[in-house]
Design an enzyme around this catalytic site. Sequence first.
Site, mmCIF file in Angstrom:
data_model
loop_
_atom_site.group_PDB
_atom_site.id
_atom_site.type_symbol
_atom_site.label_atom_id
_atom_site.label_comp_id
_atom_site.label_asym_id
_atom_site.label_seq_id
_atom_site.Cartn_x
_atom_site.Cartn_y
_atom_site.Cartn_z
ATOM 1 C CG HIS A 1 115.494 -34.832 -3.265
ATOM 2 N ND1 HIS A 1 116.137 -33.686 -2.716
ATOM 3 C CD2 HIS A 1 116.050 -35.971 -2.989
ATOM 4 C CE1 HIS A 1 117.201 -34.321 -2.054
ATOM 5 N NE2 HIS A 1 117.104 -35.757 -2.168
ATOM 6 C CD GLU B 1 114.927 -34.430 -7.706
ATOM 7 O OE1 GLU B 1 113.924 -33.334 -7.324
ATOM 8 O OE2 GLU B 1 116.195 -33.958 -7.449
ATOM 9 C CD GLU C 1 113.808 -30.109 -3.138
ATOM 10 O OE1 GLU C 1 114.230 -31.379 -3.281
ATOM 11 O OE2 GLU C 1 114.769 -29.194 -3.128
ATOM 12 C CG HIS D 1 117.027 -30.230 0.473
ATOM 13 N ND1 HIS D 1 118.385 -29.937 0.232
ATOM 14 C CD2 HIS D 1 116.396 -30.680 -0.596
ATOM 15 C CE1 HIS D 1 118.498 -30.388 -1.279
ATOM 16 N NE2 HIS D 1 117.293 -30.585 -1.667
#
Length: 316
Positions: free
Chosen positions: A198, A280, A143, A106
């Site tokens: 992430h 993640e 995040e 992101h």
Amino acid sequence: MSNGSTFPPRRRFGGALVVLAALLAACAAGWLIWRSTSGHGGDRPPKALPASSPASPGGAPGQDGAGGGKGGGDRGGKDGKGDQAGAGDRAGSRLKGKVVLLDPGHNPRNRDHTREIARQVDVGNARKECDTTGTSTNDGYAEASFTLDVARRARTLLRAEGAKVVFTQDDDRPYGPCVDERARAGNAAKADAAVSVHADGAGAGNRGFHVILPARVTAGAADTTAIVGPSRRLGEHLAGRFVAVTGSAPANYLGDGTGLVVRSDLGGLNLSAIPKVFLECGNMRDAQDAAQLTDPQWREKAARGIAEGIADFLTE
């Protein structure tokens, strides 16, 4: 003969002094040699990777790859590459000649460009939005801030081992890049390995990390046939090191306890021509995981787990 009350002849006393002086000189020389060769720690084995100093989420270290950096946040050379002086000179060079792509998931500014990131792009077997804002903890820690901080820390560690590190974004663009561009960045750099960092947004009670591996996808511009095998090895090394360094457990809500998940719907994997995985690091919506993800010391451990996993793969 002497009865103990007279001194020995003068020449004997002088000879003793000569012998004593020689012994003292030899001892001093031996001590200096030992000190110069023992260093700090003597026979202690070196750490797997040198320690790095914490990276500030607001800082903007320079980068090696396309797009240019903002400066020398991790004290690299004037050209922003970080391999000229400092940690790289003090540490090893076992990754010299290797190129690593780090993809901080992101972008902190995506939230200001919702229309732009909603644009659909081709991911080979489907069309998906360019990017998303990512998730956050219940207290609002984004995040995108987490991924950038951890990626910068991992970059410092990898550079110290001689690797060239390319970023997809370093908070140096208004939004994105889109998922297809993130994949192309690693391909263009001819990276030896790529990791997209992430943190998940699953429900409370879902805890732990997982590594996402590419499925075999042959559709449109996507053909992952050549990278499925090496990407799995990269993912296995990464999962093993992440457990060992952070103490975190594999996810309890997917992956059957292995910490490994295969997906075919991610453009960053589908369009990659180099070994690549997603990590993640934990679940931002779970209070226990969130306490780790918001802790700078834990994020340093996460970065070390990532760097060591990549290094293991590149030197296997």
